[in-house]
Design a protein around this motif. Structure first.
Motif, PDB file in Angstrom:
ATOM      1  N   THR A 180     -33.968 -32.438   1.463  1.00  0.00           N
ATOM      2  CA  THR A 180     -32.823 -32.913   2.401  1.00  0.00           C
ATOM      3  C   THR A 180     -33.334 -33.945   3.478  1.00  0.00           C
ATOM      4  N   PRO A 181     -32.126 -34.702   3.987  1.00  0.00           N
ATOM      5  CA  PRO A 181     -32.796 -35.557   5.140  1.00  0.00           C
ATOM      6  C   PRO A 181     -32.946 -34.838   6.181  1.00  0.00           C
ATOM      7  N   ALA A 226     -37.522 -40.486   5.763  1.00  0.00           N
ATOM      8  CA  ALA A 226     -36.193 -40.780   5.093  1.00  0.00           C
ATOM      9  C   ALA A 226     -36.077 -41.645   4.058  1.00  0.00           C
ATOM     10  N   CYS A 243     -36.737 -39.014   1.076  1.00  0.00           N
ATOM     11  CA  CYS A 243     -35.513 -38.345   0.716  1.00  0.00           C
ATOM     12  C   CYS A 243     -34.674 -38.822   0.133  1.00  0.00           C
ATOM     13  N   ALA A 244     -34.309 -40.410   0.466  1.00  0.00           N
ATOM     14  CA  ALA A 244     -33.474 -41.159  -0.488  1.00  0.00           C
ATOM     15  C   ALA A 244     -33.890 -41.281  -1.718  1.00  0.00           C
ATOM     16  N   ASP A 262     -33.312 -38.014  -3.881  1.00  0.00           N
ATOM     17  CA  ASP A 262     -31.901 -37.709  -3.964  1.00  0.00           C
ATOM     18  C   ASP A 262     -31.237 -38.632  -4.665  1.00  0.00           C
ATOM     19  N   THR A 295     -30.181 -41.704  -3.442  1.00  0.00           N
ATOM     20  CA  THR A 295     -29.030 -42.051  -2.649  1.00  0.00           C
ATOM     21  C   THR A 295     -29.670 -43.214  -1.735  1.00  0.00           C
ATOM     22  N   SER A 348     -27.167 -43.444   4.118  1.00  0.00           N
ATOM     23  CA  SER A 348     -26.837 -42.029   4.190  1.00  0.00           C
ATOM     24  C   SER A 348     -27.593 -41.016   4.528  1.00  0.00           C
ATOM     25  N   VAL A 349     -28.970 -41.220   4.193  1.00  0.00           N
ATOM     26  CA  VAL A 349     -29.916 -40.153   4.787  1.00  0.00           C
ATOM     27  C   VAL A 349     -29.923 -40.157   5.945  1.00  0.00           C
ATOM     28  N   ARG A 369     -27.176 -38.396   7.753  1.00  0.00           N
ATOM     29  CA  ARG A 369     -27.161 -37.066   7.706  1.00  0.00           C
ATOM     30  C   ARG A 369     -28.503 -36.547   8.701  1.00  0.00           C
ATOM     31  N   ALA A 370     -29.476 -37.404   8.885  1.00  0.00           N
ATOM     32  CA  ALA A 370     -30.456 -36.882   9.724  1.00  0.00           C
ATOM     33  C   ALA A 370     -30.049 -36.874  10.941  1.00  0.00           C
ATOM     34  N   GLU A 394     -41.804 -37.355  -2.242  1.00  0.00           N
ATOM     35  CA  GLU A 394     -40.467 -37.375  -2.979  1.00  0.00           C
ATOM     36  C   GLU A 394     -40.740 -36.242  -4.004  1.00  0.00           C
TER      37      GLU A 394
END
Length: 502
Positions: free
Chosen positions: A274-275, A295, A298-299, A302, A304, A308-309, A312-313, A408
């Motif tokens: 998760t972010p 970050a 995480c991207a 996922d 993404t 967007s990360v 959300r963070a 990751e």
């Protein structure tokens, strides 16, 4: 034993010992009593208020209700709330005058009033943000396993082939106790459900036997649970009666006195990419190149965008992704539960000031209380979830999330720490097996009995569900294209429970 100060006694016990226990204290004057449930929650403990009496028990059995001449009634509002938050079924009772004691909470009877005090909570450890220590986590995990093995010479392992169950099997195989191990791998007959290649790699590495059994969706009949003795919690965990029976039967066949699972590893070692991992780092250490690196990872994990990360963070929202029962299915009695404030676990109330990622980890641990429900495998206290052992939980809570998930990879820290105990095939594996198709097919196969069971059941007659709206979901074509088995499964578990207690 008698104690003047039960708070001191509970703190001493929770600091010095751990395992499956409940503690009771009686005042020297004979007018006060207190009780405490172990922080892991592996020992069930309920309070049943009957007039002026408080009954403390680990099960409300037919023998107990016959002895007391009373049987708890259903709290229909609370059951409506559990329709919205089914994951809370192990923490909030839907029986009138029955409470589930929260793990780590001291409860005391003063006059006719029960008061509570938190002795242990995850937040106490989650505030520490320690650096990861491979040596310490290996030592802690090994010590926890030694504790659970005790003098058990024959054990079975529910070995899916995933990281957590593989680690549990390895810890048993390398323990000083050296019990005889029998592995069990259940292969769901559905696409993506066969993980046997990983389970075989584990059993071959450690030289123990592995039984593989294919589970056919048609063999999973949820309604068999109606024949079981009712328990306080609905069968959110344990609804797969086929897997439960298979594991229990194997233990009986080989004479195993302990059954080990890998449940809880997702929460303890923090599986979500998760972010909020980056969010926690930002809150603790501030903006830096490492924050951007986290970050980006995480991207990538996922698939993404970095934007967007980052969004959300920065929101600091720790909401867990779940599949709630939609409000459209609710009947007139239950509809208010969707609009009312949600139930909040006491652990989460105490975690409000923590970073969002740690709050998410604590929420996941609270949901893990579902695994301690009474099932066929848990009879005679055989079933053990060693990854939910108190010392291991405390250590991982105290470790910063960006240390538990440094890149990751799924739970990369644990893979590095226990790499030598895992076959290469398992260590390098990313992702999990997929069982959604199996459960969808199980529901579709038994739809002829499940449709009237739900549409004409207790929940419908009491106004908790709308048969017309529910009918649209209980359709073969809908189930073929929509992954709605969690919704249907939750309703089935609540309907079974309601029929048993109504």
């Amino acid at each position: 034993m008698s104690f003047e100060k039960p708070q001191l006694a509970a703190r001493c016990v929770s600091d010095l010992v751990w395992g499956r226990y409940a503690m009771f204290c009686a005042g020297r004057d004979g007018n006060s009593v207190a009780w405490f449930r172990d922080p892991s929650g592996s020992q069930r403990l309920y309070e049943w208020q009957i007039g002026p009496y408080t009954v403390l028990t680990d099960a409300i059995t037919p023998r107990l209700t016959h002895c007391l001449g009373q049987r708890p009634k259903i709290d229909w509002h609370r059951l409506s709330q559990l329709m919205v938050q089914t994951e809370m079924a192990a923490s909030f009772s839907a029986l009138e005058n029955v409470d589930i004691v929260i793990p780590g909470q001291l409860r005391a009877l003063e006059g006719q009033q029960v008061i509570s005090e938190t002795i242990w909570s995850p937040s106490q450890f989650a505030r520490r943000n320690r650096h990861a220590d491979c040596h310490e986590i290996r030592k802690t995990a090994a010590n926890c396993m030694e504790h659970w093995l005790g003098d058990h010479s024959k054990v079975t392992v529910e070995l899916s082939g995933g990281l957590d169950s593989s680690l549990v099997a390895a810890l048993i195989a390398t323990s000083n106790r050296a019990p005889r191990i029998q592995g069990l791998n259940i292969i769901p007959r559905s696409p993506g459900g066969d993980e046997s290649i990983y389970a075989r790699a584990v059993s071959e590495k450690w030289g123990f036997g592995l039984i593989e059994t294919i589970a056919d969706p048609g063999a999973l009949d949820y309604l068999e649970l109606l024949k079981h003795t009712p328990v306080v919690e609905p069968a959110v965990y344990g609804l797969d009666i086929l897997a439960d029976r298979t594991s229990s039967d194997l233990a009986a066949a080989v004479g195993a006195t302990r059954i080990f699972s890998g449940q809880g590893g997702d929460a303890v070692f923090f599986q979500p990419h998760t972010p909020l991992i980056a969010s926690d780092y930002l809150r603790v250490a501030g903006p830096s190149p490492r924050f951007l690196t986290l970050a980006q990872r995480c991207a990538k994990a996922d698939s993404t965008s970095i934007w967007s990360v980052l969004k959300r963070a920065l929101t600091n929202d720790s909401t867990l992704a779940r599949r709630p029962i939609p409000i459209g299915i609710a009947g007139p009695v239950a509809r208010n539960a969707w609009d009312a404030p949600q139930m909040v676990h006491p652990w989460m109330e105490e975690a409000q000031e923590l970073p969002a990622g740690k709050r998410m980890q604590i929420a996941m641990l609270a949901n893990c209380q579902l695994f301690h429900r009474a099932t066929q495998t848990s009879q005679q206290q055989r079933l053990v979830h060693p990854l939910l052992s108190q010392p291991l939980v405390e250590l991982c809570l105290a470790t910063a999330l960006w240390e538990l998930v440094p890149d990751e990879r799924d739970r990369g820290f644990v893979r590095d720490c226990f790499g030598r105990l895992l076959p290469t095939l398992v260590r390098q594996r990313q992702g999990k097996g997929e069982a959604s198709g199996f459960y969808n097919r199980a529901i579709a196969t038994h739809l002829a009995t499940l449709r009237p069971f739900l549409l004409e059941g207790v929940l419908a007659s009491k106004g908790l569900v709308s048969p017309d709206k529910l009918s649209d979901i209980l359709d073969p074509q809908h189930l073929l294209w929509k992954d709605d088995h969690p919704i249907v499964g939750s309703l089935v578990s609540l309907e079974i429970w309601a029929r048993q207690w109504a």
